[in-house]
Scaffold this motif. Structure first.
Motif, PDB file in Angstrom:
ATOM      1  N   MET A  46       0.828  -1.206   0.000  1.00 19.01           N
ATOM      2  CA  MET A  46       0.000   0.000   0.000  1.00 19.01           C
ATOM      3  C   MET A  46       0.860   1.253   0.000  1.00 19.01           C
ATOM      4  O   MET A  46       0.561   2.232  -0.688  1.00 19.01           O
ATOM      5  CB  MET A  46      -0.942  -0.008   1.211  1.00 19.01           C
ATOM      6  CG  MET A  46      -2.254  -0.711   0.953  1.00 19.01           C
ATOM      7  SD  MET A  46      -3.413  -0.575   2.345  1.00 19.01           S
ATOM      8  CE  MET A  46      -3.399   1.189   2.661  1.00 19.01           C
ATOM      9  N   HIS A  47       1.937   1.232   0.786  1.00 20.56           N
ATOM     10  CA  HIS A  47       2.836   2.388   0.838  1.00 20.56           C
ATOM     11  C   HIS A  47       3.455   2.659  -0.526  1.00 20.56           C
ATOM     12  O   HIS A  47       3.704   3.823  -0.888  1.00 20.56           O
ATOM     13  CB  HIS A  47       3.941   2.128   1.870  1.00 20.56           C
ATOM     14  CG  HIS A  47       4.919   3.249   1.995  1.00 20.56           C
ATOM     15  ND1 HIS A  47       6.107   3.284   1.286  1.00 20.56           N
ATOM     16  CD2 HIS A  47       4.888   4.400   2.738  1.00 20.56           C
ATOM     17  CE1 HIS A  47       6.761   4.387   1.586  1.00 20.56           C
ATOM     18  NE2 HIS A  47       6.049   5.080   2.471  1.00 20.56           N
ATOM     19  N   SER A  51      -2.154  -2.298  -4.684  1.00 19.04           N
ATOM     20  CA  SER A  51      -3.211  -2.948  -3.919  1.00 19.04           C
ATOM     21  C   SER A  51      -2.728  -4.326  -3.469  1.00 19.04           C
ATOM     22  O   SER A  51      -2.262  -5.124  -4.288  1.00 19.04           O
ATOM     23  CB  SER A  51      -4.473  -3.091  -4.754  1.00 19.04           C
ATOM     24  OG  SER A  51      -5.453  -3.832  -4.040  1.00 19.04           O
ATOM     25  N   PRO A  52      -2.848  -4.650  -2.179  1.00 20.63           N
ATOM     26  CA  PRO A  52      -2.317  -5.935  -1.698  1.00 20.63           C
ATOM     27  C   PRO A  52      -3.270  -7.118  -1.865  1.00 20.63           C
ATOM     28  O   PRO A  52      -2.848  -8.264  -1.694  1.00 20.63           O
ATOM     29  CB  PRO A  52      -2.090  -5.661  -0.209  1.00 20.63           C
ATOM     30  CG  PRO A  52      -3.131  -4.653   0.154  1.00 20.63           C
ATOM     31  CD  PRO A  52      -3.315  -3.795  -1.076  1.00 20.63           C
ATOM     32  N   TRP A 228     -12.769  11.147   4.492  1.00 21.55           N
ATOM     33  CA  TRP A 228     -11.464  11.025   3.828  1.00 21.55           C
ATOM     34  C   TRP A 228     -11.370   9.716   3.069  1.00 21.55           C
ATOM     35  O   TRP A 228     -10.857   9.673   1.944  1.00 21.55           O
ATOM     36  CB  TRP A 228     -10.359  11.116   4.874  1.00 21.55           C
ATOM     37  CG  TRP A 228      -9.001  10.785   4.316  1.00 21.55           C
ATOM     38  CD1 TRP A 228      -8.214  11.585   3.543  1.00 21.55           C
ATOM     39  CD2 TRP A 228      -8.299   9.541   4.460  1.00 21.55           C
ATOM     40  NE1 TRP A 228      -7.046  10.912   3.207  1.00 21.55           N
ATOM     41  CE2 TRP A 228      -7.076   9.670   3.747  1.00 21.55           C
ATOM     42  CE3 TRP A 228      -8.576   8.348   5.123  1.00 21.55           C
ATOM     43  CZ2 TRP A 228      -6.147   8.635   3.696  1.00 21.55           C
ATOM     44  CZ3 TRP A 228      -7.646   7.334   5.066  1.00 21.55           C
ATOM     45  CH2 TRP A 228      -6.448   7.481   4.365  1.00 21.55           C
ATOM     46  N   THR A 229     -11.862   8.628   3.662  1.00 20.10           N
ATOM     47  CA  THR A 229     -11.817   7.320   3.010  1.00 20.10           C
ATOM     48  C   THR A 229     -12.637   7.318   1.726  1.00 20.10           C
ATOM     49  O   THR A 229     -12.206   6.785   0.695  1.00 20.10           O
ATOM     50  CB  THR A 229     -12.353   6.233   3.960  1.00 20.10           C
ATOM     51  OG1 THR A 229     -11.544   6.220   5.141  1.00 20.10           O
ATOM     52  CG2 THR A 229     -12.310   4.863   3.303  1.00 20.10           C
ATOM     53  N   LEU A 238      -8.962   0.680  -2.900  1.00 18.72           N
ATOM     54  CA  LEU A 238      -8.473  -0.344  -1.972  1.00 18.72           C
ATOM     55  C   LEU A 238      -9.627  -1.026  -1.247  1.00 18.72           C
ATOM     56  O   LEU A 238      -9.638  -2.258  -1.095  1.00 18.72           O
ATOM     57  CB  LEU A 238      -7.519   0.294  -0.954  1.00 18.72           C
ATOM     58  CG  LEU A 238      -6.136   0.708  -1.463  1.00 18.72           C
ATOM     59  CD1 LEU A 238      -5.406   1.525  -0.411  1.00 18.72           C
ATOM     60  CD2 LEU A 238      -5.317  -0.528  -1.847  1.00 18.72           C
ATOM     61  N   TRP A 239     -10.607  -0.248  -0.807  1.00 13.66           N
ATOM     62  CA  TRP A 239     -11.754  -0.835  -0.113  1.00 13.66           C
ATOM     63  C   TRP A 239     -12.581  -1.711  -1.056  1.00 13.66           C
ATOM     64  O   TRP A 239     -13.114  -2.752  -0.637  1.00 13.66           O
ATOM     65  CB  TRP A 239     -12.613   0.256   0.513  1.00 13.66           C
ATOM     66  CG  TRP A 239     -12.075   0.723   1.830  1.00 13.66           C
ATOM     67  CD1 TRP A 239     -11.285   1.815   2.053  1.00 13.66           C
ATOM     68  CD2 TRP A 239     -12.254   0.089   3.110  1.00 13.66           C
ATOM     69  NE1 TRP A 239     -10.960   1.905   3.398  1.00 13.66           N
ATOM     70  CE2 TRP A 239     -11.553   0.872   4.066  1.00 13.66           C
ATOM     71  CE3 TRP A 239     -12.944  -1.029   3.542  1.00 13.66           C
ATOM     72  CZ2 TRP A 239     -11.525   0.546   5.420  1.00 13.66           C
ATOM     73  CZ3 TRP A 239     -12.916  -1.352   4.896  1.00 13.66           C
ATOM     74  CH2 TRP A 239     -12.216  -0.580   5.809  1.00 13.66           C
ATOM     75  N   LYS A 240     -12.670  -1.311  -2.310  1.00 10.14           N
ATOM     76  CA  LYS A 240     -13.372  -2.147  -3.281  1.00 10.14           C
ATOM     77  C   LYS A 240     -12.658  -3.484  -3.447  1.00 10.14           C
ATOM     78  O   LYS A 240     -13.289  -4.552  -3.424  1.00 10.14           O
ATOM     79  CB  LYS A 240     -13.461  -1.427  -4.625  1.00 10.14           C
ATOM     80  CG  LYS A 240     -14.205  -2.214  -5.691  1.00 10.14           C
ATOM     81  CD  LYS A 240     -14.267  -1.452  -6.993  1.00 10.14           C
ATOM     82  CE  LYS A 240     -14.982  -2.278  -8.073  1.00 10.14           C
ATOM     83  NZ  LYS A 240     -15.049  -1.546  -9.369  1.00 10.14           N
ATOM     84  N   ASP A 241     -11.330  -3.438  -3.590  1.00  9.73           N
ATOM     85  CA  ASP A 241     -10.544  -4.674  -3.684  1.00  9.73           C
ATOM     86  C   ASP A 241     -10.679  -5.513  -2.422  1.00  9.73           C
ATOM     87  O   ASP A 241     -10.726  -6.749  -2.473  1.00  9.73           O
ATOM     88  CB  ASP A 241      -9.067  -4.347  -3.929  1.00  9.73           C
ATOM     89  CG  ASP A 241      -8.783  -3.944  -5.362  1.00  9.73           C
ATOM     90  OD1 ASP A 241      -9.718  -4.030  -6.193  1.00  9.73           O
ATOM     91  OD2 ASP A 241      -7.644  -3.540  -5.652  1.00  9.73           O
TER      92      ASP A 241
END
Length: 454
Positions: A46-47, A51-52, A228-229, A238-241
């Motif tokens: 992520m950094h 996407s992990p 913010w998210t 990222l949240w979708k993944d």
């Protein structure tokens, strides 16, 4: 004189038990906490803007992304922590793996110590404080705690943040600053563990008692972090993944044909980030720690009893019914116990009941619950000695038996760890419903009960 001698002996025994558990956990934590590694790699990815949740190592990738347990035939990765938790992990994740492992054991103990201190701060009597210390020390010897350390798990943060919410709303003055603290801990809890929304379901009954100013104060951090998210395109992706990943994990756990693909083979690094080949197998027979683990999911128990695999849709529908029925029972039990027209909900009872609902939802999860999930009952176990309607001998005995069932293992008792966890959750759920909900001195001192109406 005998009392002083007994107190000295108790603290000597407590320090010995704590020292032995800490030495054991530092030894185990130094081997290879497999779940910690995937969170470390996830934070690094992520950094670096990757996407992990569907990442698979391939030839040419740096060792910093290497996870020996992420090599399989699935498209989805084994990284299942939320994007927000990976974000919190980023500063620690830049250390080499061998250092992170020691830091992680220390963090687990610091969080547990903070929970014990919060519990002690909410108890006036010596007997209650004594029970909190006994429960905490005994819990260090449960298989749930040992596996949480062995796997480098993060479930200790769930009861900790829930206890912070409880402390801020129930035991602290009814001021906007404590409402901000409660809101901050609430949104952190949900962003780390989205299922924790269930914890706040009965808390909706408390909104009328907040007052306008404190209600706004509570939702300021909630709206800021949630906004913010949602506003950040990278976070939304990222949240979708993350949710697609969870869907694939459900397929894996229920043998529903998850998406497969051909992945690069494991390069089998022998030396990386201070780790060595012989040390990275957490299932090796020469481990100094042997534990007994059970799967406590409702769907798993149902399959053992009825020899039938419950569809996920039916499982979630059953959960919805259970939550609605229990919430309705709680509402009407409060309403029936009060003669006044305007029903006043006790914040302490309501939050404890909400956590019971969260734990029930966790038991209904379609994702297999390994033994370390049981660490989450610490919220109920450590709070119970300080709550008058839970501090009686029957509830405290149930807490003690529940912990002991998670320490011991008798071959003639089937699923005894699961029985112990269900006993703790079931007992406090039942007492939450049976509590007479009448105003009492301890309740009138709680912050929500004192809240002025704006």
């Amino acid at each position: 004189m005998l009392y002083k001698v007994g107190r000295v002996l108790f603290f000597c025994a407590a320090l010995t038990a704590l020292g032995f558990a800490l030495y054991r956990d530092l030894t185990i934590g130094s081997l290879y906490p497999m779940d910690l590694r995937n969170r470390v790699v996830g934070a690094r990815l992520m950094h670096d803007g990757i996407s992990p949740y569907f990442y698979k190592w391939k030839a040419g990738d740096p060792v910093r992304y290497y996870d020996p347990y992420n090599f399989n035939g699935y498209k989805v990765s084994i990284m299942t922590a939320s994007p927000f938790f990976h974000l919190l992990m980023e500063p620690l994740a830049e250390l080499p793996q061998w250092k992170i492992q020691y830091w992680w054991v220390a963090i687990q103990y610091l969080v547990l110590s903070a929970m014990v201190l919060l519990s002690l701060a909410m108890i006036d009597g010596l007997r209650g404080k004594f029970m909190v210390l006994i429960f905490a020390l005994l819990f260090l010897y449960t298989d749930a705690w040992k596996l949480a350390i062995q796997n480098g798990q993060n479930y200790i943060f769930i009861p900790f943040l829930a206890m912070c919410v409880y402390f801020a709303l129930v035991r602290m003055p009814a001021t906007p600053i404590w409402a901000v603290a409660a809101g901050t801990c609430s949104i952190l809890l949900v962003l780390i563990r989205p299922n924790a929304l269930v914890f706040f379901l009965p808390a909706l009954f408390l909104l009328w008692d907040f007052g306008r100013v404190r209600l706004i104060a509570f939702f300021i951090p909630v709206l800021l972090l949630a906004g913010w998210t949602l506003a950040n395109p990278h976070q939304r992706a990222l949240w979708k993944d993350y949710y697609v990943n969870i869907g694939e994990q459900e397929k894996i756990h229920h043998y529903l044909h998850p998406t497969e693909q051909i992945n690069a083979p494991d390069p089998c690094y022998y030396d990386w980030e201070g780790m060595h080949g012989p040390k990275i197998d957490p299932f090796a027979e020469n481990l100094p720690l042997q534990v007994h683990t059970e799967i406590g999911n409702v769907f798993y128990l149902e399959s053992l009893i009825f020899k039938w695999n419950m569809p996920i849709s039916l499982l979630l529908s059953a959960l919805a019914v259970v939550l609605l029925v229990l919430t309705a029972l709680y509402y009407f039990s409060v309403r029936r116990s009060q003669s006044i027209r305007w029903v006043v909900f006790d914040p302490a009872t309501t939050l404890i009941f909400g956590y019971c609902l969260y734990m029930i939802a966790d038991l209904f999860s379609p994702i297999v619950r390994n033994q370390y999930y049981t660490v989450q009952i610490l919220f109920l176990v450590l709070l119970s000695p300080g709550v008058p309607w839970l501090s009686g001998k029957w509830v405290q005995t149930a807490m003690l038996v529940g912990i002991i069932l998670n320490i011991t293992h008798f071959s003639f008792v089937k699923m005894q760890h699961t029985i112990g966890e269900y006993l703790v959750i079931g007992t406090i759920t039942l007492y939450s419903l049976l509590n007479n909900h009448k105003p009492r001195e301890w309740r009138q001192q709680s912050s929500l009960a004192q809240a002025p109406q704006d």
